[in-house]
Design a protein around this motif. Structure first.
Motif, short mmCIF file in Angstrom:
data_model
loop_
_atom_site.label_atom_id
_atom_site.label_comp_id
_atom_site.label_asym_id
_atom_site.label_seq_id
_atom_site.Cartn_x
_atom_site.Cartn_y
_atom_site.Cartn_z
N GLY A 24 -6.99 -4.43 12.60
CA GLY A 24 -6.27 -4.15 13.80
C GLY A 24 -6.74 -3.12 14.64
N ARG A 25 -6.01 -2.63 15.54
CA ARG A 25 -6.27 -1.61 16.65
C ARG A 25 -6.57 -0.26 15.92
NH1 ARG A 25 -2.27 -2.61 21.72
NH2 ARG A 25 -3.30 -4.41 22.47
N LEU A 26 -5.83 0.14 14.96
CA LEU A 26 -5.87 1.38 14.23
C LEU A 26 -7.28 1.35 13.55
CD1 LEU A 26 -4.40 3.90 12.88
CD2 LEU A 26 -3.74 2.54 11.04
N TYR A 27 -7.67 0.27 12.89
CA TYR A 27 -9.21 0.33 12.13
C TYR A 27 -9.98 0.60 13.37
CZ TYR A 27 -13.07 -1.27 9.82
OH TYR A 27 -14.27 -1.81 9.18
N LEU A 271 -2.94 1.15 3.22
CA LEU A 271 -3.43 0.22 4.40
C LEU A 271 -3.57 -1.31 4.18
CD1 LEU A 271 -6.11 2.56 5.73
CD2 LEU A 271 -3.69 1.80 6.97
N PHE A 272 -4.02 -1.67 2.71
CA PHE A 272 -4.20 -3.01 2.39
C PHE A 272 -3.03 -3.69 1.43
CE2 PHE A 272 -9.10 -2.45 2.76
CZ PHE A 272 -8.95 -2.78 4.11
N GLY A 273 -2.07 -2.78 1.32
CA GLY A 273 -0.91 -3.41 0.37
C GLY A 273 -1.35 -3.68 -0.87
N LEU A 274 -2.03 -3.14 -1.63
CA LEU A 274 -2.58 -3.18 -2.80
C LEU A 274 -1.68 -2.55 -3.92
CD1 LEU A 274 -6.55 -2.74 -1.94
CD2 LEU A 274 -5.18 -4.95 -2.45
N ASP A 275 -0.45 -2.31 -3.93
CA ASP A 275 0.41 -1.62 -4.75
C ASP A 275 0.06 -2.47 -6.09
OD1 ASP A 275 0.93 -1.04 -2.45
OD2 ASP A 275 2.99 -0.71 -2.63
N LEU A 276 0.04 -3.54 -6.19
CA LEU A 276 -0.25 -4.44 -7.36
C LEU A 276 -1.26 -4.19 -8.19
CD1 LEU A 276 1.55 -7.89 -6.40
CD2 LEU A 276 2.51 -5.83 -7.31
N TYR A 277 -2.44 -3.58 -7.63
CA TYR A 277 -3.75 -3.63 -8.39
C TYR A 277 -4.03 -1.93 -8.29
CZ TYR A 277 -3.56 -8.46 -7.05
OH TYR A 277 -3.03 -9.58 -6.98
N MET A 278 -3.49 -1.19 -7.53
CA MET A 278 -3.80 0.13 -7.59
C MET A 278 -2.36 0.95 -7.81
SD MET A 278 -6.35 1.36 -4.57
CE MET A 278 -7.96 0.24 -4.52
#
Lengths: 451, 168
Positions: A24-27, A271-278
């Motif tokens: 997105g724009r933020l990136y 940012l990537f919603g990786l709560d399940l993996y990290m």
């Protein structure tokens, strides 16, 4: 009756591949800011090449300044990524998967950035290739007795092995991605996956190579920062000439590397919603490692001061007294607070598992470690054995500041591009972990259980 | 007698490993398995020998160590410049460079071994290969005489194969 792995595998792939979706724009905004800093650094460097190294603020007797500080700092940052990934792999630690890929990438980018600074530090940087031992018309060979030559060999070797380690881990994931993504990326993955099909023969040799690379990386990583420390320790400069330097540098490198890992992984997870993996377990473990290394660093600082005081060597004693009470004392005290005092908070589990606080402590540790390199390089040179050579306070110029800012911008830019082009978590390793579980009807989160 | 290739697709690694074990009982030796992740049960059933990648690594590391000592010694003799009061041939630098090049060529040797043993880069896909084997499926490819084909098919079905493909 067995439960099919297919839905689980597909879910794992989808979760990780979604991180490669168009940003997105933020990136793009962040990329633009980073590019601006890099542009400033390029301008500063070209100005320095054109004008001469005098614009770098060097003075008698501080002839190594910010550039060498940055070199040691960035090489230190490299020491946790591949090293921790390899150690956790050899010990079969299940929580490795969530953090390994991003850490290995961090290592590669930090070496690339760090390796530039000795060249930036050269008066005539376009002659950097003189460091290479090659047949030349001057009939000269490089001086293999110099630790500066060892540095070049060690850093290029570490870069090569780290890139190989990262790339080998990416091959199975790219083989999957070539069937899952369209456009230019597909072509990139087709080429980079080398025609991998995941046959048992390929996996068999793959696992063998991966194990050997992990085993080679560990002594190599330790040797690299030992060699960097010998740039200092093999001189007779007070504050440098110490047997403790190699283990002290290695532990400092791991400390700063872990801090950088946490600093990168917490925003990445958010940012990537990786709560399940990290999960919080990952960060709690990294917090424990940061605390352990901080305690080792505190011990090393104490031993440095004790040896300087009790050895009766007046030059050494004066140098260390100057560090805590002289013109560079503010840097020393901030360094000690950031590296030794703040991390003590991590003894509390509540703080270790609070990501915001952990992030703040990690950033403080990075500031502390950069200042540590600065204090070692600059304050020692400013107080040599001859008082007549003692100079005034070394003040970095805008050129040095710009190149330092550009190095951080370059590092973060490379990392941001990496996580949008390649999976930041190994998909095949996630599947391997899931495949070994019997309770596949439960959520996938569970490769490492959240706290 | 003609040969036939039969590829079975599985949704689960345990079933694929069972299929490999059943094929073993039929004395079908030409078996190849595909999986999206290293499946230790399948690899155990296929009983591969120890990977020669380790030999490539060892040879690379040995060569690196030799070069890391021999080359600096040559340069020190070719340009006998005394610096820092060190002997012409100084041992510590040889240890450092020898160790570093041993690590470098060991890693590159292992990489070379891996690429050659795993037959990479591969420009064409194997016969009957299904891209899903890099994603969420497991495959077992058996090559057998055509008069054994029915027993191989039965074997795959018993193991829980979800799809079968064949090629003469």
């Amino acid at each position: 009756m067995t439960v099919s792995h297919a839905p689980t595998f597909r879910r794992l792939s989808d979760d990780i591949i979604q991180t490669l979706d168009p940003p997105g724009r933020l990136y793009y905004g962040t990329i633009a800011v980073l590019l601006a800093f890099i542009g400033l650094g390029i301008y500063a460097f070209s100005y320095q090449v054109q004008t001469g190294l005098g614009v770098a603020g060097y003075q008698h007797s501080v002839q190594w300044g910010i550039y060498i500080t940055n070199f040691v700092f960035w090489i230190g940052i490299t020491h946790s990524g591949t090293l921790i990934s390899a150690v956790l792999f050899l010990f079969r630690a299940p929580w490795r998967t969530g953090v390994a890929r991003a850490s290995e990438a961090m290592t590669v980018f930090a070496i690339m950035i760090g390796g530039l600074f000795p060249i930036v530090h050269l008066g005539r940087p376009y002659f950097f290739y003189y460091l290479m031992p090659y047949v030349n018309e001057r009939q000269l060979w490089v001086n293999f007795r110099s630790p500066l030559i060892w540095d070049m060999f060690a850093i290029l070797t570490y870069l090569t092995v780290s890139v190989t380690f990262l790339y080998i881990g990416l091959i199975p994931d790219m083989a999957e991605l070539r069937h899952r993504v369209p456009g230019w990326r597909k072509r990139v993955y087709v080429i980079l996956s080398l025609g991998w099909v995941g046959s048992d023969r390929q996996w068999y040799h793959y696992m063998s190579l991966y194990g050997f690379l992990a085993a080679l990386v560990i002594p190599l990583a330790v040797s690299v920062h030992s060699i960097v420390s010998w740039d200092f320790a093999t001189t007779i400069t007070p504050g440098w000439h110490s047997t403790i330097f190699a283990p002290y540098f290695v532990s400092g490198a791991i400390f700063s590397g872990v801090a950088m890992m946490i600093t990168l992984l917490i925003p990445l997870r958010m940012l990537f919603g990786l709560d399940l993996y990290m999960t919080r377990l990952h960060f709690e473990n990294l917090g424990k490692l940061l605390l352990t290394m901080s305690l080792i660093m505190g011990y090393a600082y104490g031993m440095e001061f004790f040896t300087a005081w009790y050895s009766g060597n007046i030059f050494e004693r004066d140098t260390f007294l100057d560090r805590v009470s002289g013109q560079y004392a503010p840097f020393t005290w901030v360094m000690l607070i950031c590296n030794v005092v703040f991390p003590l908070l991590l003894f509390r589990k509540r703080i270790r598992t609070h990501l915001g606080t952990l992030f703040a402590i990690s950033v403080a540790a990075l500031i502390g470690m950069w200042l540590e390199r600065y204090v070692i390089v600059v304050s020692s040179l400013s107080r040599g054995v001859d008082p007549a050579a003692w100079g005034e306070l070394y003040q970095p110029t805008w050129v040095e500041a710009s190149l330092t800012a550009a190095s951080f911008a370059g590092f973060f830019l490379l990392f941001l591009v990496f996580v949008k082009v390649f999976p930041c978590i190994s998909i095949s390793e996630l599947k391997e972990g899931a495949g070994e579980r019997q309770d596949l009807d439960k959520p996938v989160t569970a490769i490492p259980e959240p706290v | 007698m003609s040969q036939v290739r039969i590829l079975a697709s599985f949704g689960d690694g345990a079933n694929a490993a069972r299929a490999v074990a059943l094929l073993r009982t039929l004395d079908v030796d030409d078996v190849l398995a595909y999986s999206p992740t290293p499946d230790h049960a399948i690899l155990a059933e296929l009983q591969r020998d120890v990977s020669p990648v380790r030999l490539f690594t060892l040879v690379g590391a040995g060569l690196g160590c030799f070069l890391g000592v021999a080359f600096p010694v040559y340069t020190m003799l070719d340009l006998p410049l005394i610096t820092g009061g060190k002997p012409t041939i100084s041992i510590p630098p040889l240890v450092v460079i020898g160790f570093t090049l041993a690590m470098l060529l060991g890693a590159l040797g292992g990489l070379t071994g891996f690429l050659s043993m795993a037959r990479l880069p591969a420009l064409s896909r194997p016969v009957l290969y299904d891209p899903r084997f890099s994603d969420d499926r497991f495959g077992v490819l058996a090559t057998c005489e055509s008069d054994h084909a029915e027993s191989v098919r039965a074997c795959f079905r018993d193991a829980g194969a979800e799809e079968l493909k064949e090629q003469l």
